[in-house]
Design a protein around this motif. Structure first.
Motif, short mmCIF file in Angstrom:
data_model
loop_
_atom_site.label_atom_id
_atom_site.label_comp_id
_atom_site.label_asym_id
_atom_site.label_seq_id
_atom_site.Cartn_x
_atom_site.Cartn_y
_atom_site.Cartn_z
N THR A 257 0.84 -1.21 0.00
CA THR A 257 0.00 0.00 0.00
C THR A 257 0.87 1.25 0.00
OG1 THR A 257 -1.54 -1.29 1.37
CG2 THR A 257 -2.02 1.05 1.09
N TYR A 258 1.97 1.19 0.72
CA TYR A 258 2.93 2.31 0.75
C TYR A 258 3.47 2.58 -0.65
CZ TYR A 258 7.03 4.94 2.43
OH TYR A 258 7.98 5.90 2.67
N GLU A 259 3.86 1.52 -1.34
CA GLU A 259 4.39 1.66 -2.69
C GLU A 259 3.38 2.33 -3.62
OE1 GLU A 259 6.42 -1.21 -6.10
OE2 GLU A 259 5.00 -2.07 -4.66
N ILE A 260 2.12 1.95 -3.50
CA ILE A 260 1.07 2.52 -4.36
C ILE A 260 0.85 3.99 -4.03
CG2 ILE A 260 -1.41 2.44 -4.84
CD1 ILE A 260 -1.15 -0.64 -4.63
N CYS A 261 0.80 4.32 -2.74
CA CYS A 261 0.62 5.72 -2.34
C CYS A 261 1.76 6.59 -2.86
CB CYS A 261 0.53 5.84 -0.82
SG CYS A 261 -1.01 5.24 -0.11
N LYS A 262 2.98 6.09 -2.78
CA LYS A 262 4.12 6.84 -3.28
C LYS A 262 4.03 7.04 -4.79
CE LYS A 262 6.54 7.62 0.47
NZ LYS A 262 6.86 9.00 0.94
N ALA A 263 3.51 6.02 -5.49
CA ALA A 263 3.39 6.12 -6.94
C ALA A 263 2.28 7.09 -7.35
CB ALA A 263 3.13 4.74 -7.54
N VAL A 264 1.18 7.10 -6.61
CA VAL A 264 0.10 8.05 -6.90
C VAL A 264 0.59 9.47 -6.65
CG1 VAL A 264 -2.23 8.81 -6.22
CG2 VAL A 264 -1.72 6.36 -6.40
N ASP A 265 1.40 9.62 -5.61
CA ASP A 265 2.11 10.88 -5.34
C ASP A 265 1.15 12.06 -5.18
OD1 ASP A 265 4.28 12.55 -4.89
OD2 ASP A 265 4.63 12.93 -7.02
N SER A 266 0.20 11.91 -4.27
CA SER A 266 -0.77 12.97 -4.01
C SER A 266 -1.12 13.01 -2.53
CB SER A 266 -2.06 12.72 -4.82
OG SER A 266 -3.10 13.56 -4.38
N PRO A 267 -1.31 14.19 -1.95
CA PRO A 267 -1.76 14.27 -0.56
C PRO A 267 -3.16 13.71 -0.38
CG PRO A 267 -1.81 16.44 -1.59
CD PRO A 267 -1.09 15.53 -2.55
N ALA A 268 -3.84 13.42 -1.48
CA ALA A 268 -5.19 12.87 -1.42
C ALA A 268 -5.20 11.35 -1.42
CB ALA A 268 -6.02 13.38 -2.60
N CYS A 269 -4.03 10.72 -1.33
CA CYS A 269 -3.95 9.25 -1.32
C CYS A 269 -3.02 8.79 -0.21
CB CYS A 269 -3.46 8.74 -2.68
SG CYS A 269 -3.45 6.94 -2.83
N LYS A 270 -3.60 8.18 0.83
CA LYS A 270 -2.84 7.76 2.00
C LYS A 270 -3.26 6.35 2.42
CE LYS A 270 -0.75 11.78 2.49
NZ LYS A 270 0.72 11.92 2.34
N ILE A 271 -2.72 5.89 3.53
CA ILE A 271 -3.00 4.54 4.04
C ILE A 271 -4.00 4.59 5.19
CG2 ILE A 271 -2.02 2.56 5.29
CD1 ILE A 271 0.53 2.89 3.77
N LEU A 272 -4.94 3.66 5.15
CA LEU A 272 -5.74 3.32 6.32
C LEU A 272 -5.12 2.05 6.89
CD1 LEU A 272 -9.66 2.97 6.51
CD2 LEU A 272 -8.06 1.69 7.93
N TYR A 273 -4.45 2.18 8.03
CA TYR A 273 -3.78 1.04 8.65
C TYR A 273 -4.74 0.42 9.66
CZ TYR A 273 -0.01 -1.83 10.58
OH TYR A 273 0.78 -2.89 10.97
N ASP A 274 -5.32 -0.72 9.28
CA ASP A 274 -6.24 -1.43 10.17
C ASP A 274 -5.43 -2.48 10.93
OD1 ASP A 274 -8.13 -3.34 11.24
OD2 ASP A 274 -9.65 -2.40 9.97
N VAL A 275 -5.29 -2.26 12.22
CA VAL A 275 -4.45 -3.12 13.06
C VAL A 275 -4.93 -4.57 13.02
CG1 VAL A 275 -3.58 -3.49 15.40
CG2 VAL A 275 -3.87 -1.16 14.53
N TYR A 276 -6.23 -4.77 12.99
CA TYR A 276 -6.80 -6.12 12.94
C TYR A 276 -6.32 -6.85 11.68
CZ TYR A 276 -10.29 -9.70 11.81
OH TYR A 276 -10.92 -10.86 11.45
#
Length: 305
Positions: free
Chosen positions: A201-220
């Motif tokens: 997910t990190y790799e994809i967010c970096k590739a999208v390269d926008s403040p409008a695309c981040k991670i929802l980290y669900d601990v479960y």
């Protein structure tokens, strides 16, 4: 009678107080639930405290605020009427609560996966994003959950990743001017899902390269898929915008499974996280006792120093 005073008086007297008809229906047994001051912004959802607050959605929001929760999330918000969305937004403002995530309707399920690069699926997502902007404004939301859909066994993983990135860029173009953020959630529900790990997910967010695309980290989900929670959160921390939790196994409140949530929450707090931690889990026990157990579990897990 002021509801917060009612809670405090109930605690002092040790017994439930009778409410005037229609004023505090469903709030009669709150002697063990004063208003707590949580260190983090935990966000319940509708139905979590229905036995105490009743079926009325606005009453449920009032109860959440009275207990001390300062945020709220609603996966199904986009399926509610605009009138109900506005009522929810108005009550959140009155209660001083912050809106958490809602799921972008048609934003990437098994029948509408981004991985195949299908222009029709992309346009469905784009239109859903435009509608999500309207919904977000009604409730003063910032974050919207996006799941890219299923893995396609007919295409190489790199091609699928590029297709997902291109589709998400289309969504980012819509959200970025409004200061809105789509949060990508890796899931453990089925191995058919494309997005399953935090580093992916990190790799994809970096590739999208926008403040409008981040991670929802669900601990479960991440405990099930990769474990090593705090270490892995640290690796991708700069793109985590939203957190959800549930214990493993069972997907219920903290303290019902194997995760040390005091340590996890302390880590999040020490990082200076000012976002929301969504309570995307069930209640281990039924009825009012089960609902009280959820409140008690968060009081306990939040008692880190």
């Amino acid at each position: 009678m002021d509801r917060k005073n009612f809670l405090k008086n109930s605690l002092l007297t040790g017994s439930a107080m009778a409410a005037a008809p229609g004023s505090l229906k469903g709030f009669e047994n709150l002697s063990s639930s004063p208003q707590h001051s949580f260190q983090l912004k935990y966000a319940p959802h509708f139905g979590m405290f229905e036995h105490h607050a009743g079926s009325n959605l606005i009453d449920q929001l009032k109860f959440m605020a009275d207990v001390g929760f300062t945020a709220f999330e609603d996966n199904g918000l986009m399926t509610r009427t605009p009138e109900m969305q506005e009522k929810i937004g108005e009550q959140l403002a009155k209660s001083g609560m912050q809106m958490g995530v809602f799921v972008i309707d048609k934003g990437g399920n098994s029948a509408n996966s981004f991985t195949m690069g299908d222009p029709e699926h992309t346009e469905i997502f784009v239109e859903a994003c435009k509608e999500a902007v309207k919904v977000a404004k009604r409730v003063n939301a910032t974050w919207m959950t996006v799941v890219p859909g299923n893995y396609d066994r007919s295409l190489p993983i790199g091609v699928q990743t590029a297709n997902v990135v291109e589709t998400l860029r289309r969504g980012a173009e819509i959200f970025e001017p409004h200061g809105l953020v789509m949060v990508l959630e890796p899931l453990s529900d089925t191995p058919d899902l494309f997005l399953r790990n935090s580093d992916q997910t990190y790799e994809i967010c970096k590739a999208v390269d926008s403040p409008a695309c981040k991670i929802l980290y669900d601990v479960y989900h991440m405990q099930k898929n990769e474990g090593n929670l705090i270490n892995n959160m640290e690796l991708v921390w700069d793109v985590i915008a939203y957190i959800q939790q549930g214990d493993v196994p069972g997907r219920n409140e903290p303290g019902t499974g194997e995760i040390n949530y005091q340590n996890v929450f302390k880590y999040v707090h020490d990082k200076g996280f000012d976002g929301i931690l969504g309570m995307e889990h069930g209640n281990e026990r039924d009825g009012k006792e089960g609902e009280q157990a959820v409140i008690d579990a968060y009081v306990e897990a939040d008692s880190f120093s």
